[in-house]
Design an enzyme around this catalytic site. Sequence first.
Site, PDB file in Angstrom:
ATOM      1  N   GLU A  40       0.810  -1.212   0.000  1.00 22.12           N
ATOM      2  CA  GLU A  40       0.000   0.000   0.000  1.00 22.12           C
ATOM      3  C   GLU A  40       0.849   1.270   0.000  1.00 22.12           C
ATOM      4  O   GLU A  40       1.926   1.306   0.586  1.00 22.12           O
ATOM      5  CB  GLU A  40      -0.934   0.007   1.221  1.00 22.12           C
ATOM      6  CG  GLU A  40      -2.006  -1.069   1.078  1.00 22.12           C
ATOM      7  CD  GLU A  40      -3.063  -1.020   2.170  1.00 22.12           C
ATOM      8  OE1 GLU A  40      -4.132  -1.576   1.943  1.00 22.12           O
ATOM      9  OE2 GLU A  40      -2.825  -0.427   3.229  1.00 22.12           O
ATOM     10  N   CYS A  56       3.437   8.441   1.423  1.00 18.32           N
ATOM     11  CA  CYS A  56       3.914   7.456   2.394  1.00 18.32           C
ATOM     12  C   CYS A  56       4.094   6.130   1.655  1.00 18.32           C
ATOM     13  O   CYS A  56       3.122   5.582   1.127  1.00 18.32           O
ATOM     14  CB  CYS A  56       2.842   7.353   3.487  1.00 18.32           C
ATOM     15  SG  CYS A  56       3.216   6.143   4.739  1.00 18.32           S
ATOM     16  N   CYS A  93       6.303  -7.112   7.206  1.00 20.23           N
ATOM     17  CA  CYS A  93       7.399  -6.591   8.033  1.00 20.23           C
ATOM     18  C   CYS A  93       7.916  -7.704   8.917  1.00 20.23           C
ATOM     19  O   CYS A  93       7.157  -8.527   9.412  1.00 20.23           O
ATOM     20  CB  CYS A  93       6.887  -5.427   8.887  1.00 20.23           C
ATOM     21  SG  CYS A  93       8.200  -4.527   9.733  1.00 20.23           S
ATOM     22  N   CYS A 111       6.013  -5.300  15.949  1.00 18.43           N
ATOM     23  CA  CYS A 111       5.529  -4.282  16.880  1.00 18.43           C
ATOM     24  C   CYS A 111       4.066  -4.594  17.235  1.00 18.43           C
ATOM     25  O   CYS A 111       3.247  -4.843  16.347  1.00 18.43           O
ATOM     26  CB  CYS A 111       5.653  -2.900  16.249  1.00 18.43           C
ATOM     27  SG  CYS A 111       7.367  -2.506  15.840  1.00 18.43           S
ATOM     28  N   CYS A 171       0.905  -2.657  15.588  1.00 17.46           N
ATOM     29  CA  CYS A 171       0.937  -2.340  14.153  1.00 17.46           C
ATOM     30  C   CYS A 171       0.273  -3.455  13.349  1.00 17.46           C
ATOM     31  O   CYS A 171       0.590  -4.630  13.544  1.00 17.46           O
ATOM     32  CB  CYS A 171       2.378  -2.150  13.697  1.00 17.46           C
ATOM     33  SG  CYS A 171       2.507  -1.784  11.930  1.00 17.46           S
ATOM     34  N   GLY A 227       6.682  -2.111   6.278  1.00 18.14           N
ATOM     35  CA  GLY A 227       8.069  -2.573   6.286  1.00 18.14           C
ATOM     36  C   GLY A 227       9.017  -1.709   7.092  1.00 18.14           C
ATOM     37  O   GLY A 227       8.689  -0.595   7.504  1.00 18.14           O
ATOM     38  N   GLU A 228      10.211  -2.265   7.320  1.00 15.92           N
ATOM     39  CA  GLU A 228      11.266  -1.537   8.029  1.00 15.92           C
ATOM     40  C   GLU A 228      12.340  -1.185   7.001  1.00 15.92           C
ATOM     41  O   GLU A 228      13.074  -2.071   6.533  1.00 15.92           O
ATOM     42  CB  GLU A 228      11.827  -2.430   9.159  1.00 15.92           C
ATOM     43  CG  GLU A 228      13.123  -1.957   9.776  1.00 15.92           C
ATOM     44  CD  GLU A 228      13.119  -0.485  10.230  1.00 15.92           C
ATOM     45  OE1 GLU A 228      12.177  -0.068  10.929  1.00 15.92           O
ATOM     46  OE2 GLU A 228      14.070   0.234   9.864  1.00 15.92           O
ATOM     47  N   SER A 248      11.918   6.342   8.261  1.00 19.10           N
ATOM     48  CA  SER A 248      11.398   6.098   9.604  1.00 19.10           C
ATOM     49  C   SER A 248      11.821   4.702  10.019  1.00 19.10           C
ATOM     50  O   SER A 248      11.588   3.732   9.300  1.00 19.10           O
ATOM     51  CB  SER A 248       9.870   6.202   9.574  1.00 19.10           C
ATOM     52  OG  SER A 248       9.329   5.862  10.825  1.00 19.10           O
ATOM     53  N   SER A 287      10.841   5.599  15.579  1.00 13.91           N
ATOM     54  CA  SER A 287       9.622   5.121  16.236  1.00 13.91           C
ATOM     55  C   SER A 287       9.996   4.681  17.648  1.00 13.91           C
ATOM     56  O   SER A 287      10.404   3.546  17.867  1.00 13.91           O
ATOM     57  CB  SER A 287       9.031   3.959  15.439  1.00 13.91           C
ATOM     58  OG  SER A 287       8.570   4.431  14.203  1.00 13.91           O
ATOM     59  N   HIS A 309       8.101   5.190  20.934  1.00 14.39           N
ATOM     60  CA  HIS A 309       6.910   4.592  21.568  1.00 14.39           C
ATOM     61  C   HIS A 309       7.005   4.257  23.051  1.00 14.39           C
ATOM     62  O   HIS A 309       5.992   3.966  23.699  1.00 14.39           O
ATOM     63  CB  HIS A 309       6.414   3.358  20.812  1.00 14.39           C
ATOM     64  CG  HIS A 309       6.240   3.590  19.351  1.00 14.39           C
ATOM     65  ND1 HIS A 309       5.530   4.652  18.854  1.00 14.39           N
ATOM     66  CD2 HIS A 309       6.710   2.912  18.258  1.00 14.39           C
ATOM     67  CE1 HIS A 309       5.566   4.611  17.524  1.00 14.39           C
ATOM     68  NE2 HIS A 309       6.270   3.577  17.151  1.00 14.39           N
ATOM     69  N   CYS A 364      -1.724   5.591   9.782  1.00 16.95           N
ATOM     70  CA  CYS A 364      -0.538   4.878  10.254  1.00 16.95           C
ATOM     71  C   CYS A 364      -0.910   3.534  10.854  1.00 16.95           C
ATOM     72  O   CYS A 364      -1.808   3.445  11.671  1.00 16.95           O
ATOM     73  CB  CYS A 364       0.103   5.627  11.403  1.00 16.95           C
ATOM     74  SG  CYS A 364       1.107   6.956  10.930  1.00 16.95           S
TER      75      CYS A 364
HETATM   76  N1  SAH Z   1       9.129   0.326  10.353  1.00 16.78           N
HETATM   77  C1  SAH Z   1       9.184   1.730  10.301  1.00 16.78           C
HETATM   78  C2  SAH Z   1       8.190   2.390   9.361  1.00 16.78           C
HETATM   79  C3  SAH Z   1       6.742   1.888   9.385  1.00 16.78           C
HETATM   80  S1  SAH Z   1       5.643   2.403  10.605  1.00 16.78           S
HETATM   81  C4  SAH Z   1       9.034   2.299  11.718  1.00 16.78           C
HETATM   82  O1  SAH Z   1       8.783   1.549  12.635  1.00 16.78           O
HETATM   83  O2  SAH Z   1       9.251   3.489  11.906  1.00 16.78           O
HETATM   84  C5  SAH Z   1       5.350   4.098  10.493  1.00 16.78           C
HETATM   85  C6  SAH Z   1       4.853   4.694  11.803  1.00 16.78           C
HETATM   86  O3  SAH Z   1       3.497   4.304  12.118  1.00 16.78           O
HETATM   87  C7  SAH Z   1       5.679   4.232  12.978  1.00 16.78           C
HETATM   88  O4  SAH Z   1       5.980   5.243  13.854  1.00 16.78           O
HETATM   89  C8  SAH Z   1       4.749   3.206  13.590  1.00 16.78           C
HETATM   90  O5  SAH Z   1       5.139   2.910  14.864  1.00 16.78           O
HETATM   91  C9  SAH Z   1       3.418   3.885  13.462  1.00 16.78           C
HETATM   92  N2  SAH Z   1       2.283   2.964  13.682  1.00 16.78           N
HETATM   93  C10 SAH Z   1       2.250   1.646  13.448  1.00 16.78           C
HETATM   94  N3  SAH Z   1       1.053   1.123  13.798  1.00 16.78           N
HETATM   95  C11 SAH Z   1       0.306   2.144  14.242  1.00 16.78           C
HETATM   96  C12 SAH Z   1      -1.052   2.249  14.709  1.00 16.78           C
HETATM   97  N4  SAH Z   1      -1.851   1.183  14.761  1.00 16.78           N
HETATM   98  N5  SAH Z   1      -1.502   3.457  15.085  1.00 16.78           N
HETATM   99  C13 SAH Z   1      -0.698   4.534  14.975  1.00 16.78           C
HETATM  100  N6  SAH Z   1       0.562   4.501  14.529  1.00 16.78           N
HETATM  101  C14 SAH Z   1       1.073   3.323  14.177  1.00 16.78           C
END
Ligand code: SAH
Length: 371
Positions: A92, A105, A112, A116, A119, A166-167, A198, A220, A222, A341
């Site tokens: 996507e 984006c 991935c 996490c 996610c 993805g990362e 990111s 990221s 968190h 996100c």
């Molecule tokens: N792997 C990379 C890029 C993908 S995620 C990373 O971790 O940065 C992009 C952003 O969306 C990250 O900050 C991630 O933590 C956040 N994200 C993932 N799931 C989410 C959710 N359910 N609600 C809000 N943000 C989320």
Amino acid sequence: MSKVNLLDLTRDGMVSFFKEIDEKPFRAPQVFKWLHQFVADEFDQMTNISKSLKEKLKEVCVIQGPEIITEQLSKDGTIKWALKTEDGQAIETVFIPDGERGTLCISSQVGCLLDCSFCSTAQQGFNRNLSTAEIVGQVWLAARRIGALRTTGKRRISNVVFMGMGEPLLNFDAVVDSCNILLDDFGYGLSKRRVTISTSGVVPGLDKLIEKADVALALSLHAANNELRNELVPVNKKYPIEVLLPSVKRYLDDSSASKKVTIEYVMLRGVNDTPSHAREMARLLKELPCKINLIPFNPFPKNKYKTSHTSDISKFADILVKKGFVVVTRRTRGDDIDAACGQLVGEVNDRTRREERKKKKEERIAIKNLN
Ligand code: SAH
């Protein structure tokens, strides 16, 4: 022999390719420009290229972007594409407009590898890395579609963020080449401050990034302590906070694109959103040049978390602001089309069998509890 996809090549790569096929190297940047600045999809559109070269190119290479499965337009102007790769995988891409500008984006992997807990891409498991053509192809395709749609005046892609599926630092080479095509004046010509990688904190990738691509950085985070971060972002067990933040600092010191890192922090009700979490974060980030992005958690099915109350997000932000931090609470965009996100999911053929393994683990725990 399979044909070379020109979207896979950086400008230097294209120069080498032209030498290989016995063509004049100075033609390469011209073709590169057609591909990325004029987002051409056919050789016949390249008016300053001779007929004989066009015929030769048709024989040995292709311009192959991803295929659109669906294109959804949100009430707020956000556009989400589900795209199909040549081997039938789905990824996507999301465009978030902001006046005449807009942020795209993009995804870097099918699924991935990191798991996490909040996610939805993580739930899908992992299949494979995307190629440079598949990453740049998302920008190429979005630029073509935005040009074609023209729904509300002129819009363009001014920013690209690797915040889709993805990362990015686990698909290092393809991501670096893609960044360099995005930055190239003959390519998309984006400013290096407007291309953002990111990462959830893959330290070895971060440590070698600056030598290969100078772009903006988002982390990221968190959670501001290892115990909670291990739970939310499991890669933290491998690269804990005390290893990660110095690596981020080194990147900022060497980068001219990223003088401040954007700290992303998803707000999970009762998990990481209390005033004491905010104070802990302020202590942790005291020395780090950063701006903080609070992201209200976007819910999705089969997940245990809830979005923080708006009042808790405000309190959290206030504490950080009083300590001198720049804090932005992200507006959720495109949620009517699940484009926010962490809501990005593809049809991932999960090679890591994550769901299966999770079920087995739950069964083992259930049996243990019975005994
Ligand atoms: N792997 C990379 C890029 C993908 S995620 C990373 O971790 O940065 C992009 C952003 O969306 C990250 O900050 C991630 O933590 C956040 N994200 C993932 N799931 C989410 C959710 N359910 N609600 C809000 N943000 C989320």
